[in-house]
Design a protein around this motif. Structure first.
Motif, PDB file in Angstrom:
ATOM      1  N   LEU A   1      37.382  44.566  30.247  1.00 29.41           N
ATOM      2  CA  LEU A   1      36.824  44.510  31.683  1.00 29.41           C
ATOM      3  C   LEU A   1      37.176  43.505  32.414  1.00 29.41           C
ATOM      4  CD1 LEU A   1      32.954  44.999  30.491  1.00 29.41           C
ATOM      5  CD2 LEU A   1      34.553  46.470  31.265  1.00 29.41           C
ATOM      6  N   GLU A   2      38.049  42.484  31.810  1.00 27.07           N
ATOM      7  CA  GLU A   2      38.367  41.422  32.899  1.00 27.07           C
ATOM      8  C   GLU A   2      39.779  42.158  33.620  1.00 27.07           C
ATOM      9  OE1 GLU A   2      40.141  36.322  33.108  1.00 27.07           O
ATOM     10  OE2 GLU A   2      39.152  37.874  31.563  1.00 27.07           O
ATOM     11  N   SER A   3      40.506  42.531  32.572  1.00 28.62           N
ATOM     12  CA  SER A   3      41.723  42.964  32.837  1.00 28.62           C
ATOM     13  C   SER A   3      41.503  44.345  34.544  1.00 28.62           C
ATOM     14  CB  SER A   3      42.967  43.613  31.945  1.00 28.62           C
ATOM     15  OG  SER A   3      42.121  44.699  30.896  1.00 28.62           O
ATOM     16  N   ASP A   4      40.599  44.798  34.089  1.00 20.49           N
ATOM     17  CA  ASP A   4      40.848  45.893  35.133  1.00 20.49           C
ATOM     18  C   ASP A   4      39.576  45.495  36.603  1.00 20.49           C
ATOM     19  OD1 ASP A   4      41.596  48.187  33.609  1.00 20.49           O
ATOM     20  OD2 ASP A   4      39.504  48.735  32.160  1.00 20.49           O
ATOM     21  N   GLY A   5      39.065  44.258  36.603  1.00 18.41           N
ATOM     22  CA  GLY A   5      38.467  43.815  36.980  1.00 18.41           C
ATOM     23  C   GLY A   5      37.389  43.987  37.755  1.00 18.41           C
ATOM     24  N   ILE A   6      36.984  44.400  36.668  1.00 23.18           N
ATOM     25  CA  ILE A   6      35.078  44.714  36.694  1.00 23.18           C
ATOM     26  C   ILE A   6      34.144  43.833  36.359  1.00 23.18           C
ATOM     27  CG2 ILE A   6      32.996  45.859  35.644  1.00 23.18           C
ATOM     28  CD1 ILE A   6      35.544  48.306  34.949  1.00 23.18           C
ATOM     29  N   VAL A   7      34.900  42.381  35.412  1.00 25.07           N
ATOM     30  CA  VAL A   7      34.613  41.622  34.963  1.00 25.07           C
ATOM     31  C   VAL A   7      35.335  39.997  35.448  1.00 25.07           C
ATOM     32  CG1 VAL A   7      33.480  39.879  33.198  1.00 25.07           C
ATOM     33  CG2 VAL A   7      32.565  42.089  33.383  1.00 25.07           C
ATOM     34  N   ARG A   8      34.608  39.375  35.350  1.00 28.84           N
ATOM     35  CA  ARG A   8      35.165  37.531  36.149  1.00 28.84           C
ATOM     36  C   ARG A   8      34.955  36.561  34.972  1.00 28.84           C
ATOM     37  NH1 ARG A   8      33.721  33.786  40.553  1.00 28.84           N
ATOM     38  NH2 ARG A   8      35.600  32.266  40.104  1.00 28.84           N
ATOM     39  N   ARG A   9      35.617  36.079  34.723  1.00 24.22           N
ATOM     40  CA  ARG A   9      35.566  35.029  33.585  1.00 24.22           C
ATOM     41  C   ARG A   9      36.121  33.686  34.384  1.00 24.22           C
ATOM     42  NH1 ARG A   9      39.118  32.429  29.676  1.00 24.22           N
ATOM     43  NH2 ARG A   9      38.303  32.221  27.554  1.00 24.22           N
ATOM     44  N   ILE A  10      35.018  33.135  33.636  1.00 24.03           N
ATOM     45  CA  ILE A  10      34.518  31.881  34.529  1.00 24.03           C
ATOM     46  C   ILE A  10      34.548  30.091  33.444  1.00 24.03           C
ATOM     47  CG2 ILE A  10      33.425  30.470  36.333  1.00 24.03           C
ATOM     48  CD1 ILE A  10      31.892  32.612  37.320  1.00 24.03           C
ATOM     49  N   VAL A  11      36.126  29.381  33.446  1.00 29.90           N
ATOM     50  CA  VAL A  11      36.144  28.154  32.376  1.00 29.90           C
ATOM     51  C   VAL A  11      35.811  27.115  33.101  1.00 29.90           C
ATOM     52  CG1 VAL A  11      37.906  27.540  30.819  1.00 29.90           C
ATOM     53  CG2 VAL A  11      37.522  29.901  31.385  1.00 29.90           C
ATOM     54  N   HIS A  12      34.748  26.585  33.381  1.00 29.86           N
ATOM     55  CA  HIS A  12      34.324  25.427  33.064  1.00 29.86           C
ATOM     56  C   HIS A  12      35.144  24.257  32.735  1.00 29.86           C
ATOM     57  CE1 HIS A  12      31.385  27.114  35.701  1.00 29.86           C
ATOM     58  NE2 HIS A  12      31.057  27.785  34.837  1.00 29.86           N
ATOM     59  N   PRO A  13      35.742  23.612  33.110  1.00 25.34           N
ATOM     60  CA  PRO A  13      36.802  22.698  32.775  1.00 25.34           C
ATOM     61  C   PRO A  13      35.912  21.334  32.207  1.00 25.34           C
ATOM     62  CG  PRO A  13      36.892  22.014  35.324  1.00 25.34           C
ATOM     63  CD  PRO A  13      35.667  23.258  35.090  1.00 25.34           C
ATOM     64  N   GLU A  14      35.123  21.551  30.797  1.00 25.59           N
ATOM     65  CA  GLU A  14      34.274  20.376  30.558  1.00 25.59           C
ATOM     66  C   GLU A  14      34.904  20.790  29.018  1.00 25.59           C
ATOM     67  OE1 GLU A  14      30.444  22.445  31.106  1.00 25.59           O
ATOM     68  OE2 GLU A  14      30.455  21.855  32.177  1.00 25.59           O
ATOM     69  N   VAL A  15      33.891  19.408  28.276  1.00 22.44           N
ATOM     70  CA  VAL A  15      34.189  19.563  27.166  1.00 22.44           C
ATOM     71  C   VAL A  15      32.870  19.964  25.994  1.00 22.44           C
ATOM     72  CG1 VAL A  15      35.466  18.445  24.836  1.00 22.44           C
ATOM     73  CG2 VAL A  15      36.264  18.316  27.003  1.00 22.44           C
ATOM     74  N   PRO A  16      32.679  20.346  25.261  1.00 30.70           N
ATOM     75  CA  PRO A  16      33.690  21.847  25.104  1.00 30.70           C
ATOM     76  C   PRO A  16      33.005  22.517  26.709  1.00 30.70           C
ATOM     77  CG  PRO A  16      31.142  21.330  23.668  1.00 30.70           C
ATOM     78  CD  PRO A  16      31.222  21.060  24.384  1.00 30.70           C
ATOM     79  N   PRO A  17      33.695  23.565  26.337  1.00 34.13           N
ATOM     80  CA  PRO A  17      34.522  24.149  27.457  1.00 34.13           C
ATOM     81  C   PRO A  17      33.482  25.814  27.766  1.00 34.13           C
ATOM     82  CG  PRO A  17      36.714  24.907  25.956  1.00 34.13           C
ATOM     83  CD  PRO A  17      36.288  23.653  25.079  1.00 34.13           C
ATOM     84  N   ARG A  18      33.012  25.731  28.395  1.00 36.67           N
ATOM     85  CA  ARG A  18      31.755  26.761  29.189  1.00 36.67           C
ATOM     86  C   ARG A  18      32.538  27.622  29.330  1.00 36.67           C
ATOM     87  NH1 ARG A  18      27.583  26.500  33.753  1.00 36.67           N
ATOM     88  NH2 ARG A  18      29.109  24.841  34.060  1.00 36.67           N
TER      89      ARG A  18
ATOM     90  N   THR B   1      32.387  41.089  38.825  1.00 35.14           N
ATOM     91  CA  THR B   1      33.109  41.230  40.435  1.00 35.14           C
ATOM     92  C   THR B   1      32.188  41.506  41.304  1.00 35.14           C
ATOM     93  OG1 THR B   1      34.370  43.254  40.060  1.00 35.14           O
ATOM     94  CG2 THR B   1      35.054  40.971  39.404  1.00 35.14           C
ATOM     95  N   ASP B   2      32.669  41.337  42.898  1.00 31.56           N
ATOM     96  CA  ASP B   2      31.776  42.235  43.604  1.00 31.56           C
ATOM     97  C   ASP B   2      31.805  44.172  42.635  1.00 31.56           C
ATOM     98  OD1 ASP B   2      30.723  40.460  44.771  1.00 31.56           O
ATOM     99  OD2 ASP B   2      32.574  40.239  46.185  1.00 31.56           O
ATOM    100  N   TRP B   3      33.447  44.969  42.997  1.00 26.62           N
ATOM    101  CA  TRP B   3      33.490  46.010  42.957  1.00 26.62           C
ATOM    102  C   TRP B   3      32.591  46.502  41.443  1.00 26.62           C
ATOM    103  CZ3 TRP B   3      36.989  48.006  39.625  1.00 26.62           C
ATOM    104  CH2 TRP B   3      37.770  49.532  39.716  1.00 26.62           C
ATOM    105  N   GLY B   4      32.383  45.239  40.222  1.00 26.17           N
ATOM    106  CA  GLY B   4      32.161  45.641  39.517  1.00 26.17           C
ATOM    107  C   GLY B   4      30.337  45.981  39.048  1.00 26.17           C
ATOM    108  N   GLN B   5      29.990  44.953  40.361  1.00 25.84           N
ATOM    109  CA  GLN B   5      27.840  44.938  40.990  1.00 25.84           C
ATOM    110  C   GLN B   5      28.517  46.894  41.616  1.00 25.84           C
ATOM    111  OE1 GLN B   5      26.333  42.730  39.487  1.00 25.84           O
ATOM    112  NE2 GLN B   5      24.487  44.563  40.242  1.00 25.84           N
ATOM    113  N   SER B   6      29.382  47.234  42.033  1.00 31.35           N
ATOM    114  CA  SER B   6      28.989  47.819  43.130  1.00 31.35           C
ATOM    115  C   SER B   6      29.216  49.133  42.492  1.00 31.35           C
ATOM    116  CB  SER B   6      30.031  48.322  43.947  1.00 31.35           C
ATOM    117  OG  SER B   6      31.031  48.285  43.471  1.00 31.35           O
ATOM    118  N   LEU B   7      29.768  49.468  40.895  1.00 35.61           N
ATOM    119  CA  LEU B   7      29.230  50.626  39.969  1.00 35.61           C
ATOM    120  C   LEU B   7      27.785  50.951  39.200  1.00 35.61           C
ATOM    121  CD1 LEU B   7      30.716  52.098  38.093  1.00 35.61           C
ATOM    122  CD2 LEU B   7      31.121  50.490  36.346  1.00 35.61           C
TER     123      LEU B   7
END
Length: 123
Positions: free
Chosen positions: A77-94, A100-106
């Motif tokens: 889903l991420e590679s197709d531009g539908i979902v966005r993966r957000i990695v927060h730089p913290e320990v442990p990683p979140r 995405t806006d395009w995914g929401q428009s679905l």
């Protein structure tokens, strides 16, 4: 919008594209390919409405899915531009997921498909 036996109109905003029956079918097949899979639509429905969920929250929301399958489906889903993966730089990683806006428009398109399916005459 004209009928699909000639040309399909009403292309997305900003795109001046005229579709033939063949090109319209190919475009819809590509979108269906993006959404195929046992879990993709379930994941999308959990993320609709602007929800942002951590990986573990998605796991709990969909208990029948394996961790490996959830990772695969989210990556696709991420590679197709539908979902966005957000990695927060913290320990442990979140790691969080959102549409995405395009995914929401679905969402309206899937709602329309669901309403169309409800009108199916009894076979």
């Amino acid at each position: 919008m004209t009928s699909t036996d000639k040309k399909v109109g009403d292309s997305p905003a900003g795109k001046n594209r005229e579709y033939t029956a063949d090109s319209a079918a190919a475009g819809v097949e590509e979108i269906i390919r993006m959404l195929e899979g046992k879990w993709k639509l379930v994941i999308l429905f959990h993320l609709f409405g602007g929800r942002v969920l951590r990986f573990s929250e998605l796991e709990r929301a969909i208990p029948a899915i394996s961790q490996k399958m959830l990772i695969q489906q989210l990556r696709q889903l991420e590679s197709d531009g539908i979902v966005r993966r957000i990695v927060h730089p913290e320990v442990p990683p979140r790691v969080e997921y959102r549409l995405t806006d395009w995914g929401q428009s679905l969402c309206p398109a899937l709602d329309a498909l669901l309403q169309w399916a409800e009108r199916r005459p009894d076979a």
